[in-house]
Design an enzyme around this catalytic site. Sequence first.
Site, PDB file in Angstrom:
ATOM      1  N   ARG A 117       0.769  -1.353  -0.097  1.00 54.18           N
ATOM      2  CA  ARG A 117       0.205   0.003   0.066  1.00 54.18           C
ATOM      3  C   ARG A 117       0.963   1.205   0.005  1.00 54.18           C
ATOM      4  O   ARG A 117       0.447   2.303   0.323  1.00 54.18           O
ATOM      5  CB  ARG A 117      -0.992   0.074   1.180  1.00 54.18           C
ATOM      6  N   LYS A 139       4.162  11.945 -10.323  1.00 55.90           N
ATOM      7  CA  LYS A 139       3.351  11.008 -11.116  1.00 55.90           C
ATOM      8  C   LYS A 139       3.974   9.735 -11.459  1.00 55.90           C
ATOM      9  O   LYS A 139       5.199   9.757 -12.165  1.00 55.90           O
ATOM     10  CB  LYS A 139       3.100  11.615 -12.387  1.00 55.90           C
ATOM     11  N   GLU A 181      11.608  19.501 -22.758  1.00 57.65           N
ATOM     12  CA  GLU A 181      11.115  19.935 -21.541  1.00 57.65           C
ATOM     13  C   GLU A 181      11.759  21.105 -20.700  1.00 57.65           C
ATOM     14  O   GLU A 181      11.195  21.461 -19.873  1.00 57.65           O
ATOM     15  CB  GLU A 181      10.779  18.719 -20.517  1.00 57.65           C
ATOM     16  N   LYS A 223       9.288  23.474 -11.796  1.00 60.97           N
ATOM     17  CA  LYS A 223       8.497  22.289 -11.904  1.00 60.97           C
ATOM     18  C   LYS A 223       8.105  22.253 -10.273  1.00 60.97           C
ATOM     19  O   LYS A 223       6.876  22.016  -9.924  1.00 60.97           O
ATOM     20  CB  LYS A 223       9.061  21.057 -12.438  1.00 60.97           C
ATOM     21  N   GLU A 233      -2.932  18.281 -10.211  1.00 66.55           N
ATOM     22  CA  GLU A 233      -3.450  18.850 -11.494  1.00 66.55           C
ATOM     23  C   GLU A 233      -4.792  19.327 -11.640  1.00 66.55           C
ATOM     24  O   GLU A 233      -5.477  18.868 -12.407  1.00 66.55           O
ATOM     25  CB  GLU A 233      -2.906  17.853 -12.601  1.00 66.55           C
ATOM     26  N   ARG A 237      -0.933  23.011 -12.826  1.00 63.72           N
ATOM     27  CA  ARG A 237      -0.039  22.104 -13.205  1.00 63.72           C
ATOM     28  C   ARG A 237      -0.235  21.730 -14.622  1.00 63.72           C
ATOM     29  O   ARG A 237       0.601  21.324 -15.241  1.00 63.72           O
ATOM     30  CB  ARG A 237      -0.467  20.758 -12.122  1.00 63.72           C
ATOM     31  N   ASN A 241       2.065  21.063 -19.461  1.00 62.06           N
ATOM     32  CA  ASN A 241       1.759  20.512 -20.766  1.00 62.06           C
ATOM     33  C   ASN A 241       1.832  21.536 -21.871  1.00 62.06           C
ATOM     34  O   ASN A 241       1.120  21.065 -22.910  1.00 62.06           O
ATOM     35  CB  ASN A 241       0.474  19.902 -20.536  1.00 62.06           C
ATOM     36  N   HIS A 244       1.976  20.197 -25.360  1.00 66.06           N
ATOM     37  CA  HIS A 244       1.834  18.831 -25.378  1.00 66.06           C
ATOM     38  C   HIS A 244       0.354  18.290 -25.929  1.00 66.06           C
ATOM     39  O   HIS A 244       0.261  17.043 -26.351  1.00 66.06           O
ATOM     40  CB  HIS A 244       1.791  18.205 -24.019  1.00 66.06           C
ATOM     41  N   HIS A 248       0.995  15.310 -28.315  1.00 64.35           N
ATOM     42  CA  HIS A 248       0.108  13.786 -28.276  1.00 64.35           C
ATOM     43  C   HIS A 248      -0.360  13.632 -29.372  1.00 64.35           C
ATOM     44  O   HIS A 248      -0.527  12.413 -29.921  1.00 64.35           O
ATOM     45  CB  HIS A 248      -0.893  13.929 -26.966  1.00 64.35           C
ATOM     46  N   HIS A 261       8.900  11.278 -27.494  1.00 61.00           N
ATOM     47  CA  HIS A 261       7.820  12.465 -26.774  1.00 61.00           C
ATOM     48  C   HIS A 261       8.369  13.654 -26.997  1.00 61.00           C
ATOM     49  O   HIS A 261       7.625  14.730 -27.432  1.00 61.00           O
ATOM     50  CB  HIS A 261       7.735  11.700 -25.417  1.00 61.00           C
TER      51      HIS A 261
END
Length: 358
Positions: A117, A139, A181, A223, A233, A237, A241, A244, A248, A261
């Site tokens: 957990r 993340k 980035e 960041k 987010e 946040r 992106n 992005h 994507h 990416h």
Amino acid sequence: MPTIFVELKERTYPIYLDEGESFPDVMADRFPDRRFALVTNSRLEELYGDLIEEWCDKLHAVKHIIPDGEQYKQLDTWKGILDTLLARRLDRRAVLVAFGGGVVGDIAGFAAATFMRGIDYVQVPTTLLAMVDSSVGGKTAVNHPMGKNLIGAFHQPRLVFIRTGFLTTLPDREYFAGYAEVFKNAFIGGPEMFAFIDKRHGELMAKDPNALKEAIDRSVRIKARIVSEDERESGNRALLNFGHTFAHALENNYKYTGILHGEAVHWGMACALDLACRSKLVPPSAVGRFESIRSKILRPELPSPPQPDDLYRAMFSDKKNLHGALRLVLPTEPGISSITEGIDEEAITATLKNVFTD
Ligand code: NAD
Ligand code: GLY
């Protein structure tokens, strides 16, 4: 001593950036009387086997090696990590070390989030992308055949240990992809970051160590601040992106093969800037300064010319969208962007045609 922290009340954690301390000393000091496991991949084991051995010896750490590649960021690999932790009888007080790029960091982080957990873990990022982006912010995820990062958890590391020296072995293609980035922070990290990238871009392209260390330091602070303000987010946040949504769509267009990416993010930034200027979000007084940065955005080679209509359709599956409406992060002033809705199809398709068919 670290000077950068991700401030999250009792979960606040330090980011060590090229400080003098050795990794085993930092770990022994921060986690006395704990057992450790280190997860890395086969490529890093080839390159840094002696160092990994030394760290594991000093920390009496269990080592687990995963295969190299995004295709292994999936549930079987995650299960393999848990199997090792269980077989070696690690318990809830164990600390997991993720030594690698974003793939190792995401999957090892997800193993830490789910083992018993949730156990403590530490990120040691070895790619530029991981140093400035994926190792900070908590993340964690694995991919599913239905899509990228669909299974995961927010689970913050206890510390991040960055050694920019690892970048000396990083292939150029990975370096320039990771640079996206860093570069994106010119649009979201405030006017000083805009000026820094505008001025030092040449040195960063040439991998000048001083410029690079400063770029990583600045990027990590940006960041860390954004994550501190909006961990899950629900608001700002999403600014991380920048570029992005277009990226994507591009990655999706090539079914995630033949394009990295970060390479897609470079193109995405060119689109976001074009769209903001076209939609008059950028005031006339700032257009000149944006021109200077626009000329520096990389345009990595694409597997084939994309069709603007296909890209436009693919943009609608972005996670930021709400109720089927596009939400885009677009620049307004140097270093400042905002989440924007209601940009019309005509402007977006004009941007896609302009950027990809010029
Ligand atoms: P990666 O981890 O696949 O690393 C790229 C390649 O470089 C790999 O072959 C790796 O073995 C190799 N490598 C790593 N360090 C090296 C070094 N020092 N020298 C030589 N080779 C080295 O890719 P990445 O770009 O670091 O990460 C991409 C992943 O990160 C994606 O899965 C993406 O979804 C994820 N990501 C996560 C977040 C987040 O917030 N968690 C953010 C951005 C990206
Ligand atoms: N890479 C985007 C984020 O961490 O939120």
